[in-house]
Scaffold this motif. Structure first.
Motif, mmCIF file in Angstrom:
data_model
loop_
_atom_site.group_PDB
_atom_site.id
_atom_site.type_symbol
_atom_site.label_atom_id
_atom_site.label_comp_id
_atom_site.label_asym_id
_atom_site.label_seq_id
_atom_site.Cartn_x
_atom_site.Cartn_y
_atom_site.Cartn_z
ATOM 1 N N LEU A 451 0.830 -1.201 0.000
ATOM 2 C CA LEU A 451 0.000 0.000 0.000
ATOM 3 C C LEU A 451 0.868 1.256 0.000
ATOM 4 O O LEU A 451 1.905 1.305 0.667
ATOM 5 N N CYS A 452 0.446 2.251 -0.739
ATOM 6 C CA CYS A 452 1.149 3.526 -0.779
ATOM 7 C C CYS A 452 1.039 4.220 0.575
ATOM 8 O O CYS A 452 -0.067 4.406 1.091
ATOM 9 N N CYS A 455 -1.145 7.699 0.525
ATOM 10 C CA CYS A 455 -2.586 7.861 0.292
ATOM 11 C C CYS A 455 -3.457 6.735 0.858
ATOM 12 O O CYS A 455 -4.681 6.779 0.717
ATOM 13 N N LYS A 456 -2.865 5.712 1.466
ATOM 14 C CA LYS A 456 -3.697 4.622 1.985
ATOM 15 C C LYS A 456 -4.694 5.174 2.999
ATOM 16 O O LYS A 456 -4.395 6.121 3.735
ATOM 17 N N GLU A 457 -5.858 4.570 3.026
ATOM 18 C CA GLU A 457 -6.953 5.103 3.850
ATOM 19 C C GLU A 457 -7.431 4.047 4.837
ATOM 20 O O GLU A 457 -7.669 2.896 4.477
ATOM 21 N N PRO A 495 -6.404 0.794 -0.614
ATOM 22 C CA PRO A 495 -5.708 1.667 -1.564
ATOM 23 C C PRO A 495 -6.605 2.809 -2.026
ATOM 24 O O PRO A 495 -7.822 2.643 -2.134
ATOM 25 N N VAL A 496 -5.994 3.968 -2.312
ATOM 26 C CA VAL A 496 -6.748 5.122 -2.794
ATOM 27 C C VAL A 496 -6.220 5.552 -4.162
ATOM 28 O O VAL A 496 -6.936 5.557 -5.155
ATOM 29 N N GLY A 497 -4.947 5.906 -4.201
ATOM 30 C CA GLY A 497 -4.341 6.367 -5.446
ATOM 31 C C GLY A 497 -3.936 7.821 -5.366
ATOM 32 O O GLY A 497 -4.719 8.676 -4.934
ATOM 33 N N CYS A 498 -2.693 8.125 -5.742
ATOM 34 C CA CYS A 498 -2.199 9.495 -5.751
ATOM 35 C C CYS A 498 -1.093 9.606 -6.794
ATOM 36 O O CYS A 498 -0.792 8.635 -7.503
ATOM 37 N N ASN A 503 -2.492 3.371 -8.593
ATOM 38 C CA ASN A 503 -3.774 2.855 -8.076
ATOM 39 C C ASN A 503 -3.714 2.505 -6.591
ATOM 40 O O ASN A 503 -4.369 1.561 -6.133
ATOM 41 N N GLY A 504 -2.919 3.268 -5.844
ATOM 42 C CA GLY A 504 -2.883 3.049 -4.399
ATOM 43 C C GLY A 504 -1.786 2.118 -3.924
ATOM 44 O O GLY A 504 -1.690 1.854 -2.719
#
Length: 570
Positions: A451-452, A455-457, A495-498, A503-504
């Motif tokens: 996971l990034c 931006c991970k949520e 994942p969210v994405g930034c 794609n996260g």
């Protein structure tokens, strides 16, 4: 970004708040409420304008700017992305450049060096980081190569057939378009975090694919007329035979990108439409990674650290191709690589060049195999031996004998899990009492998209997901579990994405199984009681499977639950 606070308020024609009068240093944000005050009362553009003026610069609004792709010939895209800057206009030999952080010393020095080399000048402007990143993200690899494709096509427009690669030589290959096209492909892959580049032909076009975080995706389609020249260019870089198209070839080359040395392992393979090229990207500048950075968590890291420090014995790694075994082996070797020990390796191929380690490439075509090489290594006074892979009974027997005669031996096997390595060695003809005496540890691993971090949520775990997680680890001792994870079981991450990820997801992390050969386990193996007895002992002693290790990494926020479930059996 830093601001002179008093000057900021004066420039915006408002009184400086009394609550901040007592702050002695106005060059930085010292209080959280000050940050909030500025963000609430002024726009980012206003603050950037003031800061730019303070530095003797100007603010430029790029929110509606239409990118001029020709400007990308001035600076490498890697430099722009690294320092968050972008050229946006040109007046004779002066290039206007927007930058997000004008206080970035390294960025300014990089610009000075590049422009001095090209006898150009630049003028610096300040702009929003989001606006610059938005423009950079809109740049596609197709945009970067299209002009060179057109130039190459115009030069070869009389040719109606695919050129014969045997007619391509160093002289006519040196045309700028092909050099630039190959350079853009390679550098875009490196900057994008790809692990492999696939270049393959068809009857109509050339497809370029990048493997990022384990997944191949098409990045570029080129006219088929370029195929032979691209292949030849890469062959020359790799010191391969240009006129040999009938059989596979292997080569290597290196580049310096972003002040890092990047190695490329090149493989050619004859196909119906010409030679397919695969380039494995190997970043050699990462230095010695820690076990935790690889993905070892909890007691496992300590167990492995203890195992590799023993005076003799075998450390085995298992897993399918592409599961990261080589990276783990190299990391373990780097952990013990000191001046007072002699480390010798047998590899096929050598992936990373490690300073202070004697690495050797096996050559089966001249009968230099893992088995014959292992016999020679023992005459080289080694302390540590790494055998790339145990493929047959002869190599297995020699590796075991080496481990029993005062050497640490690292190697890999192809088995589905860590416990399976033990019966696999016995099946290959090694006596069970020799296996029990020689093996110190077995590691199985898989790679999962990470996971990034930007931006991970955080999300609430559903009751169904909570039950699945708890059922997966309920057989483990709660005290042992707390050595790995001390939180609760009501949250995980998605994942969210930034702009910093795909794609996260950003990179991959390994999930592990580790079998440590304890005295009780040695007895079970020596008695050749079978895999079932081995598994029963392990499960009774807090053995953590690949799935369970992945579950902990889900709870810790390293990976997502859906990605884990695509990697391991439910």
């Amino acid at each position: 970004m830093q601001f002179d606070l008093r000057r900021t308020f004066e420039s915006l024609k408002i009184d400086f708040p009394d609550k901040f009068v007592g702050i002695p240093d106005f060059d930085t944000f010292l209080e959280d409420d000050l940050k909030q005050f500025l963000a609430t009362h002024f726009t980012e553009a206003q603050l950037l304008t003031v800061n730019a003026e303070f530095l003797g610069l100007k603010y430029i609004d790029l929110s509606n700017y239409e990118l001029d792709k020709s400007m990308f010939d001035i600076l490498p895209i890697s430099v722009m992305k690294r320092y968050t800057l972008i050229p946006f206009s040109q007046d004779e030999n002066i290039i206007s450049i927007a930058i997000a952080d004008p206080n970035d010393y390294n960025a300014i020095q990089a610009l000075k060096f590049i422009f001095q080399e090209r006898s150009l000048k630049f003028e610096l402007f300040v702009s929003k980081e989001d606006d610059i990143n938005k423009l950079l993200s809109s740049v596609d690899i197709n945009d970067l190569v299209q002009e060179n494709v057109q130039e190459f096509t115009e030069k070869n427009e009389k040719s109606q057939e695919l050129p014969d690669i045997s007619d391509v030589n160093q002289e006519n290959l040196g045309t700028a378009p092909i050099i630039k096209i190959v350079s853009v492909i390679i550098k875009t892959a490196v900057v994008g975090g790809a692990s492999d580049i696939h270049i393959e032909g068809s009857d109509k076009s050339v497809r370029v694919r990048f493997r990022v975080d384990g997944v191949l995706h098409t990045s570029l389609m080129l006219p088929k007329e370029l195929y032979s020249s691209i292949v030849a260019r890469i062959k020359i870089l790799s010191n391969l035979k240009i006129d040999e198209q009938r059989k596979p070839q292997d080569g290597r080359f290196s580049i310096i990108e972003q002040d890092k040395k990047i190695d490329f392992r090149v493989s050619t393979f004859p196909t119906q439409y010409g030679e397919k090229i695969v380039l494995r990207i190997l970043d050699t500048s990462g230095g010695v990674r820690s076990l935790e950075a690889l993905g070892f968590i909890g007691p496992k890291a300590a167990d492995i650290q203890e195992a590799i420090q023993k005076p003799f014995g075998m450390i085995l790694l298992t897993g399918p191709t592409g599961s990261g075994k080589s990276t783990t082996v190299y990391t373990l070797l780097s952990q013990i690589n000191t001046e007072d020990i002699n480390i010798v390796t047998l590899e096929d191929p050598i992936e990373y060049n490690l300073f202070g380690i004697n690495q050797s490439q096996v050559r089966p075509d001249i009968d230099y195999t893992f088995a014959t090489g292992l016999r020679s290594i023992l005459r080289q006074d080694p302390d540590v031996i790494m055998v790339g892979e145990i493929r047959d009974g002869e190599t297995a027997g020699l590796a075991v004998q080496s481990a029993l005669t005062g050497h640490i031996v690292f190697s890999t096997l192809h088995t589905n899990d860590a416990p399976g390595a033990i019966p696999r060695l016995i099946y290959m003809g090694v006596e069970s009492f020799l296996v029990s005496a020689s093996v110190q540890a077995v590691i199985a691993q898989r790679l999962v998209k990470k996971l990034c971090e930007y931006c991970k949520e955080e999300v609430v775990i559903s009751e169904q997901e909570k039950k699945y997680i708890q059922d997966s680890i309920n057989k483990l001792d709660p005290i042992y579990v707390k050595q790995i994870y001390t939180g609760n079981f009501d949250k995980m991450y998605k994942p969210v994405g930034c702009l910093k990820c795909t794609n996260g997801f950003k990179g991959r992390i390994a999930i592990f199984e580790v079998v440590i050969m304890t005295e009780d386990l040695r007895f079970i193996v020596e008695q050749n009681e079978g895999e079932e007895a081995i598994m029963k002992y392990l499960y009774d002693n807090n053995y953590i499977t690949l799935k369970q290790d992945g579950i902990f990494k889900v709870l810790l926020g390293h990976i997502s639950l859906p990605e884990l479930l695509t990697t391991v059996e439910i």
